[in-house]
Motif scaffolding. Structure first.
Motif, PDB file in Angstrom:
ATOM      1  N   LEU A 138       0.829  -1.198   0.000  1.00 54.94           N
ATOM      2  CA  LEU A 138       0.000   0.000   0.000  1.00 54.94           C
ATOM      3  C   LEU A 138       0.865   1.250   0.000  1.00 54.94           C
ATOM      4  CD1 LEU A 138      -2.634   1.607   0.380  1.00 54.94           C
ATOM      5  CD2 LEU A 138      -2.552   1.009   2.809  1.00 54.94           C
ATOM      6  N   GLN A 139       1.892   1.262   0.823  1.00 51.46           N
ATOM      7  CA  GLN A 139       2.789   2.418   0.894  1.00 51.46           C
ATOM      8  C   GLN A 139       3.449   2.676  -0.461  1.00 51.46           C
ATOM      9  OE1 GLN A 139       6.164   2.007   3.615  1.00 51.46           O
ATOM     10  NE2 GLN A 139       5.774   4.086   4.354  1.00 51.46           N
ATOM     11  N   ALA A 140       3.813   1.612  -1.138  1.00 53.83           N
ATOM     12  CA  ALA A 140       4.433   1.760  -2.453  1.00 53.83           C
ATOM     13  C   ALA A 140       3.445   2.317  -3.477  1.00 53.83           C
ATOM     14  CB  ALA A 140       4.990   0.409  -2.922  1.00 53.83           C
ATOM     15  N   PHE A 141       2.194   1.859  -3.426  1.00 52.66           N
ATOM     16  CA  PHE A 141       1.177   2.390  -4.337  1.00 52.66           C
ATOM     17  C   PHE A 141       0.994   3.897  -4.144  1.00 52.66           C
ATOM     18  CE2 PHE A 141      -0.960  -1.973  -4.704  1.00 52.66           C
ATOM     19  CZ  PHE A 141      -0.595  -2.133  -6.037  1.00 52.66           C
ATOM     20  N   LEU A 142       1.137   4.370  -2.898  1.00 50.12           N
ATOM     21  CA  LEU A 142       0.947   5.794  -2.609  1.00 50.12           C
ATOM     22  C   LEU A 142       2.220   6.596  -2.850  1.00 50.12           C
ATOM     23  CD1 LEU A 142      -1.136   5.381   0.665  1.00 50.12           C
ATOM     24  CD2 LEU A 142      -1.990   6.219  -1.537  1.00 50.12           C
ATOM     25  N   GLY A 143       3.337   5.902  -3.060  1.00 45.38           N
ATOM     26  CA  GLY A 143       4.600   6.561  -3.347  1.00 45.38           C
ATOM     27  C   GLY A 143       4.831   6.688  -4.845  1.00 45.38           C
ATOM     28  N   GLU A 144       6.090   6.718  -5.219  1.00 46.38           N
ATOM     29  CA  GLU A 144       6.433   6.927  -6.625  1.00 46.38           C
ATOM     30  C   GLU A 144       6.673   5.628  -7.388  1.00 46.38           C
ATOM     31  OE1 GLU A 144       6.220   9.642  -8.187  1.00 46.38           O
ATOM     32  OE2 GLU A 144       6.030  11.060  -6.531  1.00 46.38           O
ATOM     33  N   ARG A 145       6.909   4.534  -6.667  1.00 48.86           N
ATOM     34  CA  ARG A 145       7.253   3.287  -7.352  1.00 48.86           C
ATOM     35  C   ARG A 145       6.409   2.146  -6.798  1.00 48.86           C
ATOM     36  NH1 ARG A 145      13.460   1.680  -7.842  1.00 48.86           N
ATOM     37  NH2 ARG A 145      13.349   3.579  -9.113  1.00 48.86           N
ATOM     38  N   SER A 146       5.538   1.618  -7.611  1.00 43.13           N
ATOM     39  CA  SER A 146       4.685   0.516  -7.202  1.00 43.13           C
ATOM     40  C   SER A 146       5.517  -0.740  -6.948  1.00 43.13           C
ATOM     41  CB  SER A 146       3.656   0.232  -8.299  1.00 43.13           C
ATOM     42  OG  SER A 146       2.979  -0.985  -8.061  1.00 43.13           O
ATOM     43  N   ALA A 147       5.059  -1.551  -6.002  1.00 46.56           N
ATOM     44  CA  ALA A 147       5.719  -2.830  -5.726  1.00 46.56           C
ATOM     45  C   ALA A 147       5.316  -3.904  -6.733  1.00 46.56           C
ATOM     46  CB  ALA A 147       5.376  -3.283  -4.308  1.00 46.56           C
ATOM     47  N   ILE A 148       4.307  -3.612  -7.539  1.00 47.94           N
ATOM     48  CA  ILE A 148       3.846  -4.566  -8.552  1.00 47.94           C
ATOM     49  C   ILE A 148       4.058  -3.928  -9.922  1.00 47.94           C
ATOM     50  CG2 ILE A 148       1.886  -5.889  -9.422  1.00 47.94           C
ATOM     51  CD1 ILE A 148       0.702  -5.822  -6.637  1.00 47.94           C
ATOM     52  N   PRO A 149       5.025  -4.383 -10.667  1.00 47.49           N
ATOM     53  CA  PRO A 149       5.333  -3.756 -11.962  1.00 47.49           C
ATOM     54  C   PRO A 149       4.108  -3.671 -12.864  1.00 47.49           C
ATOM     55  CG  PRO A 149       7.031  -5.345 -11.368  1.00 47.49           C
ATOM     56  CD  PRO A 149       5.932  -5.512 -10.371  1.00 47.49           C
ATOM     57  N   GLY A 150       3.903  -2.492 -13.431  1.00 46.35           N
ATOM     58  CA  GLY A 150       2.803  -2.291 -14.360  1.00 46.35           C
ATOM     59  C   GLY A 150       1.477  -1.955 -13.721  1.00 46.35           C
ATOM     60  N   VAL A 151       1.423  -1.897 -12.375  1.00 50.64           N
ATOM     61  CA  VAL A 151       0.176  -1.591 -11.678  1.00 50.64           C
ATOM     62  C   VAL A 151       0.379  -0.330 -10.839  1.00 50.64           C
ATOM     63  CG1 VAL A 151      -1.571  -2.389 -10.035  1.00 50.64           C
ATOM     64  CG2 VAL A 151      -0.430  -4.032 -11.556  1.00 50.64           C
ATOM     65  N   GLU A 152      -0.446   0.672 -11.091  1.00 49.84           N
ATOM     66  CA  GLU A 152      -0.358   1.919 -10.344  1.00 49.84           C
ATOM     67  C   GLU A 152      -1.721   2.294  -9.786  1.00 49.84           C
ATOM     68  OE1 GLU A 152       1.218   4.904 -12.914  1.00 49.84           O
ATOM     69  OE2 GLU A 152       3.275   4.087 -12.862  1.00 49.84           O
ATOM     70  N   ALA A 153      -1.716   3.011  -8.686  1.00 52.26           N
ATOM     71  CA  ALA A 153      -2.949   3.532  -8.101  1.00 52.26           C
ATOM     72  C   ALA A 153      -3.239   4.889  -8.722  1.00 52.26           C
ATOM     73  CB  ALA A 153      -2.814   3.672  -6.591  1.00 52.26           C
TER      74      ALA A 153
END
Length: 328
Positions: A138-153
């Motif tokens: 969740l923190q990564a989705f709200l930051g600049e780099r998603s933890a899941i490549p190709g998926v952004e919030a």
């Protein structure tokens, strides 16, 4: 010196009140908290409880934010195992986009409900086990780099909504310390591990991009009234309401039946839940909170005002604000 003061609101549905009336009252309470100078108002995710109307936490935050101007608003908390991290990132990313620098995201791992409702939520019995990984995702989705490549919030990416770990045990304290996040202890209803959890959090805290120094928020019940007698009378009503909510699941116990339960061993557990409660006049509640803040080693207190009616809860906030010099 009294620490930073905030408010926890469950959008309580009182006797003979409708859900709409409870939600309208939540708006009025937040507006008054803003006028009085409280730092933030948080709303808690609970499900299948007839007396609590804050189940759709992000929706309620959006509504209250649209009717206030500056006070911080957030979840205290979202029970993350009930949700996909991406969904929460989108919801709170949207809130932060609409209301910049006003939105908090407090996270817990408890279900916030009973086993039957867990099934209705489609929650897996083991979903809490992945809570640390879900927080980081969740923190990564709200930051600049998603933890899941190709998926952004969208919205969400780059909003960096501040996260808070909620808990009532050493698990949450250790996780908050490891991730360098603020820690909010639910001492307003689960007080037993308060001192130990805060000590562990402060000892093990690791600085992060969000937070350089540990920040402890402690929950505490408050019921301030014009006189000590009036406050105690209101608190008796509140404890009876809690019996009906937690023991009777909404069953309409008489006052005598509720009092009998409070006097039983089961009632001892209920009384322990409200061990940390500032009840009395404005000055009495201020003195209690000053002492409690020292006891809890807290930087901030989130006050759960416990008056039986919205009017009582707002008056409690007003009296405490006057006594502590918040203004308003």
């Amino acid at each position: 010196m009294t620490p930073v003061l905030s408010v926890l609101d469950l959008a309580m549905v009182g006797k003979n009140e409708t859900n709409r009336e409870a939600l309208d009252a939540a708006v009025v309470q937040a507006q008054r908290a803003e006028q009085l100078g409280y730092h933030r108002v948080w709303y808690a995710e609970h499900h299948n409880m007839k007396a609590i109307a804050s189940s759709a936490t992000s929706v309620l935050i959006a509504h209250v934010a649209a009717h206030t101007r500056s006070i911080r608003l957030g979840s205290g908390g979202v029970m993350l195992p009930n949700h996909a991290p991406l969904t929460i990132a989108e919801q709170f990313g949207t809130l932060a986009t609409l209301h910049p620098d006003r939105i908090d995201l407090g996270l817990g791992r408890a279900p916030g409900t009973d086993q039957n409702t867990l099934r209705a939520l489609r929650r897996d019995a083991n979903s809490a086990d992945s809570f640390p990984q879900d927080v980081q995702e969740l923190q990564a989705f709200l930051g600049e780099r998603s933890a899941i490549p190709g998926v952004e919030a969208v919205p969400g990416k780059g909003t960096n909504v501040p996260l808070y770990i909620l808990g009532s045990s050493l698990f949450g304290a250790q996780l908050a310390a490891m991730l360098g996040l603020p820690y909010a202890f639910a001492s307003h209803f689960s007080p037993d591990a308060l001192e130990q959890a805060v000590a562990v959090y402060r000892e093990k805290f690791q600085p992060s991009d969000q937070l350089a120094e540990p920040h402890v928020i402690a929950g505490v019940n408050v019921l301030a009234a014009e006189s000590e007698e009036e406050a105690q009378e209101q608190f008796t009503v509140v404890k009876r309401q809690r019996v009906r909510l937690l023991v009777g699941r909404g069953r309409n116990f008489t006052d005598a039946e509720a009092d009998a339960i409070l006097d039983s061993p089961q009632g001892g557990q209920l009384k322990n839940m409200v061990r940390y409660s500032a009840v009395g006049t404005a000055e009495q509640t201020k003195r209690y909170l000053d002492e409690f803040a020292t006891h809890a080693d807290a930087d901030e207190l989130i006050t759960a005002h416990q008056g039986p009616t919205p009017k009582d809860r707002i008056r409690s906030m007003e009296l405490l604000a006057e006594a502590t010099g918040l203004g308003g």
